[in-house]
Design a protein around this motif. Structure first.
Motif, PDB file in Angstrom:
ATOM      1  N   LEU A 166       0.841  -1.190   0.000  1.00 21.02           N
ATOM      2  CA  LEU A 166       0.000   0.000   0.000  1.00 21.02           C
ATOM      3  C   LEU A 166       0.878   1.242   0.000  1.00 21.02           C
ATOM      4  N   LEU A 167       0.551   2.201  -0.875  1.00 25.85           N
ATOM      5  CA  LEU A 167       1.286   3.453  -0.966  1.00 25.85           C
ATOM      6  C   LEU A 167       0.345   4.586  -0.566  1.00 25.85           C
ATOM      7  N   LEU A 168       0.571   5.121   0.621  1.00 22.87           N
ATOM      8  CA  LEU A 168      -0.306   6.141   1.174  1.00 22.87           C
ATOM      9  C   LEU A 168       0.251   7.537   0.914  1.00 22.87           C
TER      10      LEU A 168
ATOM     11  N   ASP B 277      -1.751  12.407  12.454  1.00 23.84           N
ATOM     12  CA  ASP B 277      -2.798  11.481  12.898  1.00 23.84           C
ATOM     13  C   ASP B 277      -2.265  10.055  12.998  1.00 23.84           C
ATOM     14  N   ALA B 278      -1.047   9.934  13.517  1.00 23.86           N
ATOM     15  CA  ALA B 278      -0.424   8.616  13.646  1.00 23.86           C
ATOM     16  C   ALA B 278      -1.216   7.691  14.560  1.00 23.86           C
ATOM     17  N   GLU B 279      -1.836   8.233  15.592  1.00 24.88           N
ATOM     18  CA  GLU B 279      -2.612   7.394  16.503  1.00 24.88           C
ATOM     19  C   GLU B 279      -3.764   6.722  15.760  1.00 24.88           C
ATOM     20  N   ALA B 280      -4.442   7.482  14.922  1.00 23.69           N
ATOM     21  CA  ALA B 280      -5.525   6.913  14.125  1.00 23.69           C
ATOM     22  C   ALA B 280      -4.993   5.904  13.119  1.00 23.69           C
ATOM     23  N   PHE B 281      -3.839   6.197  12.544  1.00 27.28           N
ATOM     24  CA  PHE B 281      -3.190   5.283  11.600  1.00 27.28           C
ATOM     25  C   PHE B 281      -2.936   3.927  12.251  1.00 27.28           C
ATOM     26  N   PHE B 282      -2.305   3.933  13.417  1.00 28.40           N
ATOM     27  CA  PHE B 282      -2.028   2.664  14.088  1.00 28.40           C
ATOM     28  C   PHE B 282      -3.302   2.021  14.625  1.00 28.40           C
ATOM     29  N   GLY B 283      -4.318   2.836  14.900  1.00 28.05           N
ATOM     30  CA  GLY B 283      -5.601   2.268  15.297  1.00 28.05           C
ATOM     31  C   GLY B 283      -6.188   1.388  14.213  1.00 28.05           C
ATOM     32  N   VAL B 284      -5.997   1.801  12.945  1.00 26.50           N
ATOM     33  CA  VAL B 284      -6.440   0.962  11.827  1.00 26.50           C
ATOM     34  C   VAL B 284      -5.560  -0.273  11.710  1.00 26.50           C
ATOM     35  N   LEU B 285      -4.244  -0.090  11.738  1.00 28.98           N
ATOM     36  CA  LEU B 285      -3.332  -1.221  11.577  1.00 28.98           C
ATOM     37  C   LEU B 285      -3.542  -2.282  12.653  1.00 28.98           C
ATOM     38  N   ASP B 286      -3.833  -1.854  13.861  1.00 29.28           N
ATOM     39  CA  ASP B 286      -3.962  -2.799  14.971  1.00 29.28           C
ATOM     40  C   ASP B 286      -5.123  -3.766  14.786  1.00 29.28           C
TER      41      ASP B 286
ATOM     42  N   VAL C 222       5.424  21.176   5.793  1.00 32.51           N
ATOM     43  CA  VAL C 222       6.524  20.225   5.888  1.00 32.51           C
ATOM     44  C   VAL C 222       6.066  18.924   6.525  1.00 32.51           C
ATOM     45  N   GLY C 223       5.228  19.013   7.555  1.00 30.40           N
ATOM     46  CA  GLY C 223       4.760  17.824   8.266  1.00 30.40           C
ATOM     47  C   GLY C 223       3.720  17.055   7.481  1.00 30.40           C
ATOM     48  N   GLY C 224       3.330  15.907   8.024  1.00 29.72           N
ATOM     49  CA  GLY C 224       2.424  15.019   7.314  1.00 29.72           C
ATOM     50  C   GLY C 224       1.127  14.727   8.038  1.00 29.72           C
ATOM     51  N   ARG C 225       0.145  14.311   7.274  1.00 25.78           N
ATOM     52  CA  ARG C 225      -1.148  13.855   7.816  1.00 25.78           C
ATOM     53  C   ARG C 225      -1.785  12.979   6.759  1.00 25.78           C
ATOM     54  N   LEU C 226      -2.458  11.926   7.175  1.00 20.97           N
ATOM     55  CA  LEU C 226      -3.167  11.069   6.236  1.00 20.97           C
ATOM     56  C   LEU C 226      -4.574  11.586   5.972  1.00 20.97           C
ATOM     57  N   GLY C 227      -5.295  11.919   7.003  1.00 21.99           N
ATOM     58  CA  GLY C 227      -6.649  12.419   6.828  1.00 21.99           C
ATOM     59  C   GLY C 227      -7.672  11.307   6.747  1.00 21.99           C
ATOM     60  N   ALA C 228      -8.938  11.682   6.895  1.00 24.63           N
ATOM     61  CA  ALA C 228     -10.018  10.702   6.995  1.00 24.63           C
ATOM     62  C   ALA C 228     -10.141   9.848   5.740  1.00 24.63           C
ATOM     63  N   SER C 229     -10.011  10.447   4.558  1.00 20.48           N
ATOM     64  CA  SER C 229     -10.223   9.678   3.333  1.00 20.48           C
ATOM     65  C   SER C 229      -9.115   8.653   3.133  1.00 20.48           C
ATOM     66  N   GLU C 230      -7.875   9.025   3.443  1.00 20.56           N
ATOM     67  CA  GLU C 230      -6.775   8.082   3.261  1.00 20.56           C
ATOM     68  C   GLU C 230      -6.833   6.972   4.310  1.00 20.56           C
ATOM     69  N   LEU C 231      -7.240   7.305   5.516  1.00 20.06           N
ATOM     70  CA  LEU C 231      -7.395   6.282   6.551  1.00 20.06           C
ATOM     71  C   LEU C 231      -8.516   5.305   6.199  1.00 20.06           C
ATOM     72  N   GLN C 232      -9.589   5.826   5.613  1.00 16.04           N
ATOM     73  CA  GLN C 232     -10.674   4.951   5.178  1.00 16.04           C
ATOM     74  C   GLN C 232     -10.210   4.035   4.054  1.00 16.04           C
ATOM     75  N   ARG C 233      -9.451   4.579   3.132  1.00 13.94           N
ATOM     76  CA  ARG C 233      -8.903   3.783   2.034  1.00 13.94           C
ATOM     77  C   ARG C 233      -7.980   2.696   2.581  1.00 13.94           C
TER      78      ARG C 233
END
Length: 279
Positions: A126-128, A185-194, A136-147
């Motif tokens: 997967l390429l997010l 939103d790393a916490e949400a990211f790992f929430g999905v991975l977990d 400069v910083g990053g965020r995935l956002g709701a749509s990318e987390l859903q994907r």
């Protein structure tokens, strides 16, 4: 709005292992021979690729994990396509904070390489997109987390192992100035991975240094740049004198993941170690 298409590329694989290489943070300038902190980023990338070709006789897939062009110039993406074409394997890109996502997507070199998902053998790659335009910083956002969640659910149904790739780091690495730029939103990211046991690794760029650790059963991997390196453990910006390099990965059919970093040790590279930054 994120623009990476939700396309699944399927690669034929006649091997027990999917063999990948990661080339990240190439920072190619608009003109050939442009420099970052004194280093010719075209020259350093070519040296890394030459070493890769000598060391890795079989490569199935090449991943370019962001900051591919230093200022998002279309000419830089065109040259990058030529460099990547030296490696006899399909290559796929994702954007970093220095990239111009729209230019990357519309360029002849980048159009066929921007893809959300690749499948080969027993693996899903997967390429997010963690880019926040203009920041400069990053965020995935709701749509990318859903994907992400939908893709992992599909992989779980089909019994696939997963490697998740993005540009920004989702965990603190001990560099205060870089940790301010990690995935917000790393916490949400790992929430999905977990919720999905098939995730085997997370791979990123951005930090210009090597990280290899674990979170639970998931391997977390940061990698050196093909040009300038950043000093580990630094409070403020600090360049490192380590040479450019790349990461190789072997993804086994049973879910095993082997990886390492290779650096170009027989070439002298110029770098301004006194610089206070380049953004």
């Amino acid at each position: 709005m994120k623009t990476l298409p939700h396309i699944i590329e399927r690669l034929a694989l006649d091997d027990d292992a999917l063999r990948l290489v990661q080339l990240t943070d190439t920072h190619l300038c608009r003109e050939r021979g442009g420099r970052l902190l004194g280093m010719d980023t075209d020259h350093s990338l070519q040296c890394v690729i030459q070493q890769l070709l000598q060391e890795r006789p079989v490569t199935h897939l090449v991943l370019g994990t962001g900051d591919l062009a230093d200022n998002g110039a279309e000419a830089a993406y065109a040259r990058l396509g030529d460099y990547f074409a030296q490696i006899p394997a399909p290559s796929f890109w994702l954007p970093g904070n220095h990239d111009a996502r729209a230019v990357m997507a519309s360029s002849e070199a980048g159009a066929g390489r921007l893809c959300h998902e690749v499948r080969a053998g027993h693996w899903q790659i997967l390429l997010l997109d963690s880019q926040i335009p203009g920041e400069v910083g990053g965020r995935l956002g709701a749509s990318e987390l859903q994907r992400l969640e939908q893709a992992l659910a599909s992989a779980a149904r089909e019994g696939l192992h997963t490697l998740v790739c993005l540009h920004h780091h989702p965990v603190r690495i001990g560099c205060a100035w870089l940790d301010e730029q990690m995935v917000a939103d790393a916490e949400a990211f790992f929430g999905v991975l977990d919720r999905f046991s098939g995730v085997r690794g997370v791979l990123w760029g951005h930090i210009h240094q090597e990280v290899d650790t674990y979170r639970k059963q998931v391997r977390l991997l940061g990698s050196p740049s093909t040009c300038v390196q950043f000093a580990p453990g630094s409070e403020a910006f600090k360049a490192d004198d380590k040479p450019p390099g790349y990461r190789w990965l072997e993804l086994r059919s049973d879910g095993g993941l082997e990886t390492g970093v290779s650096r170009v040790l027989d070439v002298r590279f110029d770098v301004d170690l006194a610089s206070r930054g380049y953004l």
